[in-house]
Scaffold this motif. Structure first.
Motif, short mmCIF file in Angstrom:
data_model
loop_
_atom_site.label_atom_id
_atom_site.label_comp_id
_atom_site.label_asym_id
_atom_site.label_seq_id
_atom_site.Cartn_x
_atom_site.Cartn_y
_atom_site.Cartn_z
N MET A 1 -30.94 -4.09 24.55
CA MET A 1 -30.16 -3.21 23.71
C MET A 1 -28.68 -3.55 23.80
O MET A 1 -27.97 -3.50 22.79
N SER A 2 -28.25 -3.86 24.99
CA SER A 2 -26.84 -4.19 25.19
C SER A 2 -26.44 -5.43 24.41
O SER A 2 -25.39 -5.46 23.77
N ASP A 3 -27.28 -6.46 24.47
CA ASP A 3 -26.98 -7.70 23.74
C ASP A 3 -26.93 -7.45 22.23
O ASP A 3 -26.05 -7.95 21.54
N ASN A 4 -27.89 -6.67 21.72
CA ASN A 4 -27.91 -6.37 20.29
C ASN A 4 -26.70 -5.54 19.88
O ASN A 4 -26.12 -5.77 18.82
N ARG A 9 -21.57 -5.16 17.12
CA ARG A 9 -20.13 -4.87 17.17
C ARG A 9 -19.32 -6.09 16.74
O ARG A 9 -18.35 -5.98 15.99
N ARG A 10 -19.71 -7.26 17.19
CA ARG A 10 -19.01 -8.48 16.83
C ARG A 10 -19.07 -8.74 15.33
O ARG A 10 -18.07 -9.10 14.69
N LEU A 11 -20.24 -8.54 14.74
CA LEU A 11 -20.41 -8.72 13.29
C LEU A 11 -19.58 -7.69 12.53
O LEU A 11 -18.93 -8.02 11.53
N PHE A 12 -19.57 -6.45 13.00
CA PHE A 12 -18.74 -5.41 12.38
C PHE A 12 -17.27 -5.82 12.43
O PHE A 12 -16.56 -5.74 11.42
N ASP A 104 -28.48 -6.01 6.58
CA ASP A 104 -28.64 -7.30 7.25
C ASP A 104 -29.36 -7.13 8.59
O ASP A 104 -30.19 -7.96 8.97
N THR A 105 -29.02 -6.07 9.29
CA THR A 105 -29.61 -5.80 10.61
C THR A 105 -31.10 -5.48 10.50
O THR A 105 -31.89 -5.91 11.35
N LEU A 106 -31.47 -4.75 9.48
CA LEU A 106 -32.85 -4.27 9.35
C LEU A 106 -33.70 -5.13 8.42
O LEU A 106 -34.86 -4.78 8.15
N ARG A 107 -33.14 -6.25 7.97
CA ARG A 107 -33.89 -7.15 7.07
C ARG A 107 -35.24 -7.53 7.69
O ARG A 107 -35.33 -7.83 8.88
N GLY A 108 -36.27 -7.48 6.87
CA GLY A 108 -37.60 -7.85 7.34
C GLY A 108 -38.39 -6.70 7.91
O GLY A 108 -39.58 -6.86 8.20
N LEU A 109 -37.77 -5.54 8.08
CA LEU A 109 -38.50 -4.37 8.58
C LEU A 109 -38.97 -3.54 7.39
O LEU A 109 -38.20 -3.29 6.45
N SER A 110 -40.20 -3.10 7.44
CA SER A 110 -40.73 -2.25 6.38
C SER A 110 -40.09 -0.86 6.47
O SER A 110 -39.45 -0.52 7.49
N ALA A 111 -40.29 -0.06 5.45
CA ALA A 111 -39.77 1.31 5.46
C ALA A 111 -40.34 2.10 6.64
O ALA A 111 -39.62 2.86 7.30
N THR A 112 -41.60 1.89 6.93
CA THR A 112 -42.25 2.58 8.06
C THR A 112 -41.63 2.12 9.38
O THR A 112 -41.35 2.95 10.26
#
Length: 139
Positions: A1-4, A9-12, A104-112
């Motif tokens: 979690m820390s790495d993500n 934060r870096r991307l923001f 961008d962060t959630l790309r590839g995740l379904s709505a569920t």
């Protein structure tokens, strides 16, 4: 979690820099938009920075016309920060930037999967808050 979290934060930081803002300035503008009519201490606590640091950021942003300070009617020592007309356009751009960042962060995740992730992160946040409340005070 820390790495993500660090990567997010870096991307923001990179994306708001393209708007001509520092990450701290962007976070303050978003906080002012989401929590209007709050004093400087509220925003410092919310952004997890020292009040003096927030004061310095606010000084520069006030000089540039991005925000204004008004007296707090409930506490004459406190100042309430407000967005200005000039900052409205940039706040809209910031919100769009954040929305794109989440996409961008959630790309590839379904709505569920997104829904499940949101619920799990909420539960983790609640657990962390509860654990923090139970911490013994040292000193």
């Amino acid at each position: 979690m820390s790495d993500n979290s660090r990567l997010l934060r870096r991307l923001f930081d990179e994306r708001v820099r393209d708007l001509g803002l520092t990450a701290a300035q962007a976070r303050l503008l978003l906080s002012l938009d989401h929590f209007p009519d709050q004093n400087q201490c509220f925003h410092a606590d919310r952004l997890e920075i020292e009040p003096i640091t927030l004061t310095r950021i606010a000084d520069r942003m006030e000089e540039a016309g991005w925000l204004e300070r008004r007296s707090d009617p409930a506490d004459r020592r406190a100042r309430i920060l407000h967005l200005t007309g000039k900052s409205r356009d940039i706040v809209d751009k910031l919100q769009s930037t954040v929305e794109h960042l989440f996409e961008d962060t959630l790309r590839g995740l379904s709505a569920t999967e997104r829904d499940t992730l949101g619920k799990l992160l909420d539960r983790i946040g609640e657990n962390l808050a509860r654990a923090r409340e139970q911490e013994p005070v040292h000193g």
